[in-house]
Motif scaffolding. Structure first.
Motif, short mmCIF file in Angstrom:
data_model
loop_
_atom_site.label_atom_id
_atom_site.label_comp_id
_atom_site.label_asym_id
_atom_site.label_seq_id
_atom_site.Cartn_x
_atom_site.Cartn_y
_atom_site.Cartn_z
N GLY A 15 0.87 -1.22 -0.15
CA GLY A 15 -0.04 -0.07 0.03
C GLY A 15 0.89 1.23 0.07
O GLY A 15 0.14 2.41 -0.27
N CYS A 16 2.18 1.14 0.07
CA CYS A 16 2.94 2.51 0.13
C CYS A 16 4.34 2.29 -0.72
O CYS A 16 5.04 3.33 -0.62
N ILE A 17 4.26 1.39 -1.46
CA ILE A 17 5.42 1.21 -2.28
C ILE A 17 5.75 2.32 -3.41
O ILE A 17 6.92 2.76 -3.71
N ALA A 18 4.66 2.66 -4.10
CA ALA A 18 4.80 3.89 -5.01
C ALA A 18 5.27 5.07 -4.09
O ALA A 18 6.16 6.15 -4.85
N THR A 19 4.73 5.31 -2.87
CA THR A 19 5.26 6.35 -2.43
C THR A 19 6.69 6.46 -1.81
O THR A 19 7.46 7.14 -1.95
N LEU A 20 7.16 5.13 -1.33
CA LEU A 20 8.43 4.97 -0.80
C LEU A 20 9.21 5.07 -2.36
O LEU A 20 10.44 5.70 -2.27
N HIS A 166 -3.15 12.23 0.55
CA HIS A 166 -3.04 11.64 -0.50
C HIS A 166 -1.85 11.80 -1.24
O HIS A 166 -1.29 13.16 -1.31
N VAL A 167 -0.96 11.08 -1.83
CA VAL A 167 0.37 11.06 -2.39
C VAL A 167 0.11 10.80 -3.52
O VAL A 167 -0.27 9.70 -4.32
N ASP A 168 0.42 11.60 -4.68
CA ASP A 168 0.41 11.62 -5.88
C ASP A 168 1.54 10.60 -6.57
O ASP A 168 2.88 11.10 -6.40
N VAL A 169 1.17 9.29 -6.83
CA VAL A 169 2.25 8.25 -7.20
C VAL A 169 2.09 7.79 -8.73
O VAL A 169 2.64 6.73 -9.25
N SER A 170 1.47 8.88 -9.56
CA SER A 170 1.30 8.47 -10.80
C SER A 170 2.68 8.09 -11.75
O SER A 170 2.93 7.26 -12.50
N GLU A 171 3.83 8.79 -11.15
CA GLU A 171 5.13 8.49 -12.09
C GLU A 171 5.75 7.14 -11.45
O GLU A 171 6.63 6.56 -12.05
N THR A 172 5.32 6.78 -10.14
CA THR A 172 5.95 5.58 -9.65
C THR A 172 4.96 4.30 -9.52
O THR A 172 5.39 3.33 -8.86
N PHE A 173 3.82 4.60 -10.05
CA PHE A 173 2.74 3.39 -9.76
C PHE A 173 3.38 2.08 -10.32
O PHE A 173 3.12 0.99 -9.91
N GLU A 174 4.15 2.11 -11.33
CA GLU A 174 4.45 0.87 -12.13
C GLU A 174 5.26 0.01 -11.07
O GLU A 174 5.20 -1.51 -11.31
N VAL A 175 5.96 0.50 -10.30
CA VAL A 175 6.90 -0.22 -9.16
C VAL A 175 5.91 -0.70 -8.22
O VAL A 175 6.19 -1.95 -7.83
N ALA A 176 4.97 -0.18 -7.91
CA ALA A 176 3.80 -0.87 -6.88
C ALA A 176 3.23 -1.80 -7.74
O ALA A 176 2.85 -3.03 -6.99
N GLN A 177 3.11 -1.84 -9.09
CA GLN A 177 2.32 -2.83 -9.74
C GLN A 177 3.20 -4.03 -9.67
O GLN A 177 3.12 -5.18 -9.65
N ALA A 178 4.66 -3.88 -9.86
CA ALA A 178 5.61 -4.83 -9.98
C ALA A 178 5.70 -5.56 -8.73
O ALA A 178 5.92 -6.78 -8.68
N VAL A 179 5.69 -4.76 -7.58
CA VAL A 179 5.76 -5.45 -6.44
C VAL A 179 4.51 -6.36 -6.10
O VAL A 179 4.63 -7.44 -5.84
N ARG A 180 3.18 -5.80 -6.23
CA ARG A 180 2.15 -6.46 -6.14
C ARG A 180 2.12 -7.73 -7.06
O ARG A 180 1.92 -9.00 -6.54
N TRP A 191 -6.42 -11.57 -6.22
CA TRP A 191 -6.57 -10.19 -6.25
C TRP A 191 -5.84 -9.70 -7.49
O TRP A 191 -4.52 -9.96 -7.83
N SER A 192 -6.67 -9.00 -8.65
CA SER A 192 -6.06 -8.80 -9.78
C SER A 192 -5.33 -7.60 -9.97
O SER A 192 -5.49 -6.64 -8.98
N ALA A 193 -4.43 -7.55 -10.86
CA ALA A 193 -3.75 -6.21 -11.24
C ALA A 193 -4.82 -5.16 -11.69
O ALA A 193 -4.69 -3.73 -11.44
N ASP A 194 -6.07 -5.55 -12.28
CA ASP A 194 -6.68 -4.41 -12.56
C ASP A 194 -7.54 -4.15 -11.49
O ASP A 194 -7.80 -2.84 -11.23
N ASP A 195 -7.79 -4.76 -10.37
CA ASP A 195 -8.23 -4.36 -9.05
C ASP A 195 -7.45 -3.47 -8.42
O ASP A 195 -8.03 -2.39 -7.75
N PHE A 196 -6.22 -3.90 -8.26
CA PHE A 196 -5.35 -2.93 -7.73
C PHE A 196 -5.18 -1.61 -8.25
O PHE A 196 -5.02 -0.55 -7.68
N ARG A 197 -5.08 -1.70 -9.82
CA ARG A 197 -4.96 -0.45 -10.61
C ARG A 197 -6.24 0.53 -10.34
O ARG A 197 -6.09 1.73 -10.12
#
Length: 219
Positions: A15-20, A166-180, A191-197
């Protein structure tokens, strides 16, 4: 800044990967810490504790590498945490070492006792880390107390009544997807990638950005 995320089990941090990653990308020091190895997960079957530790350490290393973070494990015991002074003191000593400006952790109301205990320990450790006589109990090498202000962020819980940021993670969201996906492959999640997105997009839409992560805040 020094940013520390501390959770109970490997995968809690999704839940905080993209922020990190956002902080790491801008040059901040980032650390991931876990209070247990999550050794009771059914995927481990009859594996020994040492075997689980090895696998989880590899998980921690892989995720930290994706984020650009260092990492640390405590071994307080999956579903055995008590939010004790000893647990908080061990975490406080990590604070003295890493000197976080901000800490991210679980909420206080989650149904899993390890999640609640980790949040309690992480919060109690902020005060313990400020007191030299406490953090240096039984220490052969003295630690410098961590006394500067720390901002405490938690995953949102309606029961808390605290403001949500809220933290804008638009530029780092791909990393959160990769960790998920990394964890989904191991756990065989439904739990699908689409649900996460979709959930991160909805949070982003609330504040006018593409993707966001959310936290409650207390100082």
């Amino acid at each position: 800044m020094n940013i520390l995320a501390i959770f109970a089990h490997p995968d809690d941090e999704i839940g905080c990967i993209a922020t990190l990653k956002k902080h790491a990308a801008r040059g901040d020091a980032v650390m991931l810490a876990w209070t247990t190895f999550g050794e009771l997960a059914s995927q481990f079957g009859d594996a020994t504790h040492a075997q689980v530790q090895h696998t989880r350490a590899e998980h921690g290393r892989a995720v930290a590498e994706m984020v650009g973070a260092s990492y640390r494990f405590f071994d307080f015991g999956d579903s055995r945490m008590t939010a004790s002074r000893d647990e908080a003191l061990a975490v406080a000593r990590l604070y003295c070492e890493f000197k976080p400006d901000a800490i991210i952790t679980w909420d206080d109301f989650n149904r899993h006792p390890d999640h609640r205990a980790t949040a309690r320990v992480a919060f109690d450790a902020v005060t313990l880390a400020r007191i030299p006589k406490i953090v240096n109990e039984g220490q052969s090498q003295p630690l410098e107390a961590h006394r500067k202000p720390v901002t405490f962020y938690q995953f949102p819980a309606a029961e808390s009544g605290r403001p949500i940021v809220h933290v804008d993670v638009s530029e780092t969201f791909e990393v959160a997807q990769a960790v998920r996906q990394f964890y989904a492959d191991f756990y065989k999640w439904e739990w699908s990638a689409d649900d996460f997105r979709s959930s991160r997009a909805a949070w982003g839409q609330a504040v006018g950005v593409k993707y966001a992560e959310r936290f409650t805040i207390q100082r």
